[in-house]
Design a protein around this motif. Structure first.
Motif, PDB file in Angstrom:
ATOM      1  N   UNK A  33       0.823  -1.206   0.000  1.00 45.41           N
ATOM      2  CA  UNK A  33       0.000   0.000   0.000  1.00 45.41           C
ATOM      3  C   UNK A  33       0.862   1.264   0.000  1.00 45.41           C
ATOM      4  N   UNK A  34       1.623   1.436  -1.072  1.00 49.32           N
ATOM      5  CA  UNK A  34       2.548   2.560  -1.196  1.00 49.32           C
ATOM      6  C   UNK A  34       2.330   3.240  -2.547  1.00 49.32           C
ATOM      7  N   UNK A  39       7.689   1.113  -9.164  1.00 47.68           N
ATOM      8  CA  UNK A  39       8.491  -0.098  -9.362  1.00 47.68           C
ATOM      9  C   UNK A  39       8.492  -1.012  -8.140  1.00 47.68           C
ATOM     10  N   UNK A  40       7.326  -1.395  -7.712  1.00 46.59           N
ATOM     11  CA  UNK A  40       7.211  -2.356  -6.614  1.00 46.59           C
ATOM     12  C   UNK A  40       7.332  -3.772  -7.170  1.00 46.59           C
ATOM     13  N   UNK A  41       7.823  -4.675  -6.335  1.00 44.54           N
ATOM     14  CA  UNK A  41       8.126  -6.032  -6.768  1.00 44.54           C
ATOM     15  C   UNK A  41       6.914  -6.886  -7.082  1.00 44.54           C
ATOM     16  N   UNK A  42       7.197  -7.951  -7.843  1.00 46.26           N
ATOM     17  CA  UNK A  42       6.145  -8.911  -8.163  1.00 46.26           C
ATOM     18  C   UNK A  42       6.639 -10.358  -8.016  1.00 46.26           C
ATOM     19  N   UNK A  43       7.745 -10.542  -7.312  1.00 44.67           N
ATOM     20  CA  UNK A  43       8.266 -11.896  -7.062  1.00 44.67           C
ATOM     21  C   UNK A  43       7.563 -12.565  -5.888  1.00 44.67           C
ATOM     22  N   UNK A  44       7.021 -11.769  -5.005  1.00 45.60           N
ATOM     23  CA  UNK A  44       6.361 -12.270  -3.795  1.00 45.60           C
ATOM     24  C   UNK A  44       4.965 -11.647  -3.727  1.00 45.60           C
ATOM     25  N   UNK A  45       4.099 -12.198  -2.899  1.00 51.93           N
ATOM     26  CA  UNK A  45       2.728 -11.666  -2.812  1.00 51.93           C
ATOM     27  C   UNK A  45       2.681 -10.214  -2.329  1.00 51.93           C
ATOM     28  N   UNK A  46       1.586  -9.545  -2.657  1.00 51.85           N
ATOM     29  CA  UNK A  46       1.308  -8.215  -2.129  1.00 51.85           C
ATOM     30  C   UNK A  46       1.360  -8.322  -0.608  1.00 51.85           C
ATOM     31  N   UNK A  47       1.896  -7.325   0.046  1.00 52.31           N
ATOM     32  CA  UNK A  47       2.044  -7.394   1.500  1.00 52.31           C
ATOM     33  C   UNK A  47       0.716  -7.636   2.216  1.00 52.31           C
ATOM     34  N   UNK A  48      -0.360  -7.061   1.716  1.00 46.22           N
ATOM     35  CA  UNK A  48      -1.668  -7.293   2.346  1.00 46.22           C
ATOM     36  C   UNK A  48      -2.037  -8.766   2.319  1.00 46.22           C
TER      37      UNK A  48
END
Length: 118
Positions: A33-34, A39-48
């Motif tokens: 939620x930023x 350029x936020x990552x997509x290798x791991x799930x969304x933090x939520x």
């Protein structure tokens, strides 16, 4: 896992650590939620999605050493100094985050959890 610090975590400081490109580096792999961060990552799930319904103790354990819960995890151990591979000499015997920073990140992650359930 019990708190690592006697001071409670601070949500604002935790958010800053998670969003930081120099400290937590969480956004290399995760998105979150930023809206101000590109350029936020997509290798791991969304933090939520990552925090799910985990307790603070469970989130703390995942930050301290995620490989204990998932040996296949590519997430770094933020509060472990032994059994690591390819550590730069200046970081030997140093944790990535301090005990207070871990508590701050846990507080932030719990706040995301609380916000998502409303």
């Amino acid at each position: 896992m019990n708190p690592l610090s006697s001071s409670p975590g601070d949500v604002s400081r935790g958010r800053a650590i998670v969003a930081s490109r120099q400290v937590g580096l969480c956004l290399l792999c995760h998105s979150g939620p930023f809206p101000e961060e590109r350029f936020q990552g997509n290798l791991a799930p969304h933090l939520s999605d990552s925090v799910g319904q985990f307790t603070p103790a469970q989130l703390r354990a995942r930050l301290v050493d995620p490989s204990r819960l998932n040996p296949e995890s590519i997430m770094p151990a933020y509060y472990r100094t032994t059994g690591l591979n390819r550590v730069a000499p200046r970081f030997v015997d140093e944790t990535i985050l301090t005990s207070q920073q871990i508590e701050d990140v846990v507080a932030f992650l719990i706040s995301i959890q609380d916000h998502a359930t409303r």
